[in-house]
Design an enzyme around this catalytic site. Structure first.
Site, PDB file in Angstrom:
ATOM      1  CG  ASN A 117      -0.414   0.260   2.410  1.00 27.59           C
ATOM      2  OD1 ASN A 117       0.620  -0.493   2.790  1.00 27.59           O
ATOM      3  ND2 ASN A 117      -0.859   0.807   3.645  1.00 27.59           N
TER       4      ASN A 117
ATOM      5  CD  GLU B  60       5.441   0.217  13.050  1.00 27.30           C
ATOM      6  OE1 GLU B  60       4.200   0.212  13.377  1.00 27.30           O
ATOM      7  OE2 GLU B  60       6.203   0.525  13.988  1.00 27.30           O
TER       8      GLU B  60
ATOM      9  CB  CYS C  27      -1.531   0.546   8.403  1.00 31.97           C
ATOM     10  SG  CYS C  27       0.080   1.865   8.194  1.00 31.97           S
TER      11      CYS C  27
ATOM     12  CD  GLU D  42       9.522   0.747  10.272  1.00 35.86           C
ATOM     13  OE1 GLU D  42      10.264   0.596   9.152  1.00 35.86           O
ATOM     14  OE2 GLU D  42       8.277   0.424   9.869  1.00 35.86           O
TER      15      GLU D  42
HETATM   16  P1  NAD Z   1       0.976  -9.121   3.967  1.00 38.10           P
HETATM   17  O1  NAD Z   1       1.342  -9.484   5.421  1.00 38.10           O
HETATM   18  O2  NAD Z   1       0.459  -9.939   3.300  1.00 38.10           O
HETATM   19  O3  NAD Z   1       2.634  -8.963   3.169  1.00 38.10           O
HETATM   20  C1  NAD Z   1       3.531  -7.881   3.568  1.00 38.10           C
HETATM   21  C2  NAD Z   1       4.782  -8.484   3.263  1.00 38.10           C
HETATM   22  O4  NAD Z   1       5.266  -9.621   3.762  1.00 38.10           O
HETATM   23  C3  NAD Z   1       4.950  -8.701   1.623  1.00 38.10           C
HETATM   24  O5  NAD Z   1       6.243  -8.398   1.266  1.00 38.10           O
HETATM   25  C4  NAD Z   1       4.878 -10.324   1.668  1.00 38.10           C
HETATM   26  O6  NAD Z   1       5.230 -10.861   0.554  1.00 38.10           O
HETATM   27  C5  NAD Z   1       5.317 -10.671   2.871  1.00 38.10           C
HETATM   28  N1  NAD Z   1       5.234 -12.034   3.420  1.00 38.10           N
HETATM   29  C6  NAD Z   1       4.117 -12.605   3.315  1.00 38.10           C
HETATM   30  N2  NAD Z   1       4.182 -13.923   3.913  1.00 38.10           N
HETATM   31  C7  NAD Z   1       5.601 -14.151   4.445  1.00 38.10           C
HETATM   32  C8  NAD Z   1       6.118 -15.030   5.100  1.00 38.10           C
HETATM   33  N3  NAD Z   1       5.733 -16.015   5.670  1.00 38.10           N
HETATM   34  N4  NAD Z   1       7.631 -14.775   5.362  1.00 38.10           N
HETATM   35  C9  NAD Z   1       7.894 -13.562   4.987  1.00 38.10           C
HETATM   36  N5  NAD Z   1       7.395 -12.592   4.258  1.00 38.10           N
HETATM   37  C10 NAD Z   1       6.107 -12.897   4.122  1.00 38.10           C
HETATM   38  O7  NAD Z   1       0.436  -7.691   4.122  1.00 38.10           O
HETATM   39  P2  NAD Z   1       0.101  -6.730   2.795  1.00 38.10           P
HETATM   40  O8  NAD Z   1      -1.486  -7.376   2.532  1.00 38.10           O
HETATM   41  O9  NAD Z   1       1.070  -6.578   1.852  1.00 38.10           O
HETATM   42  O10 NAD Z   1      -0.170  -5.248   3.431  1.00 38.10           O
HETATM   43  C11 NAD Z   1      -1.512  -5.026   4.116  1.00 38.10           C
HETATM   44  C12 NAD Z   1      -1.055  -4.856   5.733  1.00 38.10           C
HETATM   45  O11 NAD Z   1       0.091  -4.048   5.977  1.00 38.10           O
HETATM   46  C13 NAD Z   1      -2.186  -4.301   6.421  1.00 38.10           C
HETATM   47  O12 NAD Z   1      -2.457  -5.168   7.631  1.00 38.10           O
HETATM   48  C14 NAD Z   1      -1.847  -3.006   6.900  1.00 38.10           C
HETATM   49  O13 NAD Z   1      -2.344  -2.402   8.086  1.00 38.10           O
HETATM   50  C15 NAD Z   1      -0.395  -3.204   7.188  1.00 38.10           C
HETATM   51  N6  NAD Z   1       0.468  -2.093   7.070  1.00 38.10           N
HETATM   52  C16 NAD Z   1       1.036  -1.598   8.067  1.00 38.10           C
HETATM   53  C17 NAD Z   1       1.612  -0.377   8.235  1.00 38.10           C
HETATM   54  C18 NAD Z   1       2.355   0.318   9.436  1.00 38.10           C
HETATM   55  O14 NAD Z   1       3.312   0.848   9.413  1.00 38.10           O
HETATM   56  N7  NAD Z   1       1.971  -0.163  10.540  1.00 38.10           N
HETATM   57  C19 NAD Z   1       1.745   0.254   7.166  1.00 38.10           C
HETATM   58  C20 NAD Z   1       1.330  -0.172   5.903  1.00 38.10           C
HETATM   59  C21 NAD Z   1       0.642  -1.308   5.858  1.00 38.10           C
END
Ligand code: NAD
Length: 479
Positions: free
Chosen positions: A150, A248, A282, A460
């Site tokens: 995102n 995060e 998020c 961060e």
């Molecule tokens: P996701 O957890 O599906 O994926 C995030 C990343 O993790 C991707 O690069 C994915 O390929 C990787 N990943 C997935 N499985 C993994 C594993 N087993 N081992 C290592 N890496 C793995 O999240 P998403 O759908 O890409 O993003 C949306 C989420 O991110 C929402 O929950 C949102 O709230 C959160 N988010 C948080 C922040 C923050 O700073 N708090 C900022 C932006 C988004």
């Protein structure tokens, strides 16, 4: 570079075994590019490359690090219109939001260029005569940086820039859905004058490529942004193996609106926080907690504002909301609309699947009213253009509802009362608090992060980032 776009490791572009297209969510007929996703073996090679030069980069001068980061930041800023357009095309946020995000990424690199020069230590007199004690900061070593879709350039920037500034080597794994921006960023970094192996990027699936990186024994630290489910798995693996970890994750951010709020400010904060970037932030305000005296005026004004929001192709100049990112997220949004209705929440508008000139994942913003904080729509992160209004008797009840959530990323309040504003900032359980501002939208030079299940580990961004990317060594000396 010829397509498919490749991975970057040890100073070279490397093909991967899986060719995956990236599709424009505003126009499903438009292929943004084809990308050569890596596998676990390539991920391991990237870690090996980063480990081989970790000592060399650890001993680099602050000037070398400044020069690289400053070059990268300058080029990102110079190309922000072009890269912002690509971002909007691939992720679906509007063009001003896309350009704004690229601008922020450039500013982050510039900020950390300066931080490379400012990373000092501390000196204290020893309790023993004739002895000096110095605390010095040193790099952690090989870092793995995993980002979500995102914010496809800002989040990579706020991980990569401090990692490099403080002398660490990097293996970056971008999200599956948004490889184009990650690739462009890697391409700029590849020309930044870093020694081969200091920065590496492997694209690919989380459960294979991401997991291989996290599990690699030569990795010292993992910084992850994404969902709670994946974050927890990563934390477990890191803790088991003694790796430093920073997470995060999601949010269910409250915006409290009190009777004494400026209605225009409150409505704008709610509309922006809940619906901009299609609610896919998020820090989005998904729970609007409104006291009785202003409740109906607020709901009427927000409904009118919502209806004025134009949902269309992210690249069109008058679009306010782009499409949802993909089919899976669209289905999730539609599922939560049904859940809300089945729980008895009243939907007063939006939530319709829309047709536009090209096929895309268009959904009108939706608002539930008269909801209860115990409903699933108020407890689980939806990550779409959907918000729920929760009534509260007074400030005290509003604060209690705001805090009644497992999440704790951002929390906002709209009020003219200094007393309530101050009390809220001291007592709401969130890492970031906003008064008369949307819950989303932050500065690039100060810490970012949450409480409770939203975050784990140190903050961060800003100079606080060095807590994660450096380790402290205590040095005693008797001259
Ligand atoms: P996701 O957890 O599906 O994926 C995030 C990343 O993790 C991707 O690069 C994915 O390929 C990787 N990943 C997935 N499985 C993994 C594993 N087993 N081992 C290592 N890496 C793995 O999240 P998403 O759908 O890409 O993003 C949306 C989420 O991110 C929402 O929950 C949102 O709230 C959160 N988010 C948080 C922040 C923050 O700073 N708090 C900022 C932006 C988004």
């Amino acid at each position: 570079m010829k397509q498919p776009y490749q991975n970057y490791m040890n100073g070279e572009w490397v093909a991967g075994p899986h060719i995956v297209p990236s599709i424009n969510p505003s126009n499903l007929d438009d292929v943004v590019g084809e990308f050569a996703y890596a596998d676990a073996a390539l991920a391991n090679q990237a870690v090996q490359a980063a480990a081989t030069v970790a000592d060399e980069w650890r001993n680099s001068t602050p000037q070398q690090r400044f020069n690289a980061l400053d070059f990268i930041g300058t080029e990102i800023l110079q190309r922000k219109e072009e890269l912002g357009r690509l971002l909007s095309r691939e992720e679906g946020k509007t063009l001003p939001e896309g350009i704004g995000e690229v601008n922020r990424a450039g500013q982050i690199f510039k900020f950390f260029a300066g931080e490379a020069l400012r990373c000092g230590g501390e000196w204290l007199p020893s309790v023993r005569p004739g002895v000096r004690v110095q605390m010095i900061r040193q790099p952690v070593g090989v870092t793995v940086l995993i980002s979500p879709w995102n914010f496809p350039i800002a989040i990579p920037a706020w991980k990569i820039a401090p990692a490099l500034a403080y002398g660490n080597t990097v293996v970056f794994k971008p999200a599956e859905l948004t490889p184009a921006l990650a690739w462009e960023l890697a391409e700029i970094i590849s020309r930044g004058g870093l020694p081969a192996g200091v920065f590496n990027m492997v694209m690919g699936e989380g459960p294979t490529v991401g997991a291989a990186l996290v599990e690699h024994p030569q990795v010292n630290a993992v910084s992850f942004t994404g969902s709670i489910a994946v974050g927890r798995q990563i934390a477990r693996k890191c803790v088991e193996n003694g790796k430093r970890v920073q997470l995060e994750m999601g949010g269910k951010n409250p915006l409290v609106v009190l009777d004494d709020a400026d209605l225009d400010i409150a409505v704008e904060a709610a509309a922006n926080g809940a619906f901009y970037s299609t609610g896919q932030r998020c820090t989005a305000s998904s729970r609007l907690i409104v006291t009785r005296g202003i409740y109906s005026c607020f709901v009427d004004a927000l409904t009118a504002r919502m209806k004025s929001l134009k949902v269309d192709d992210a690249l069109k100049p008058d679009t306010d909301l782009g499409p949802v990112v993909n089919q899976a997220q669209l289905e999730k949004d539609l599922k939560y609309l049904e859940i809300g209705k089945s729980e008895g929440a009243v939907m007063i508008g939006g939530g319709e699947r829309l047709e536009r000139a090209a096929p895309g994942y268009y959904l009108s913003p939706a608002l539930f009213v008269d909801t209860d904080n115990r409903m699933r729509i108020n407890r689980e992160e939806i990550f779409g253009p959907i918000a729920a209004v929760i009534p509260a008797q007074d400030y005290e009840e509003a604060l209690q509802i705001a805090n009644d959530t497992p999440f704790g990323l951002s929390a906002g309040i709209c009020t003219r009362s200094l007393k309530y504003a101050h009390h809220f900032q001291e007592n709401s359980q969130a890492g970031m608090t906003m008064v008369n501002l949307p819950t989303a939208g932050v500065d690039y030079h100060v810490p970012f992060g949450g409480m409770k299940q939203s975050s784990y580990g140190s903050r961060e961004q800003g100079s606080y980032a060095r807590e994660f990317y450096t380790t402290v060594r205590t040095c005693y000396l008797r001259p």
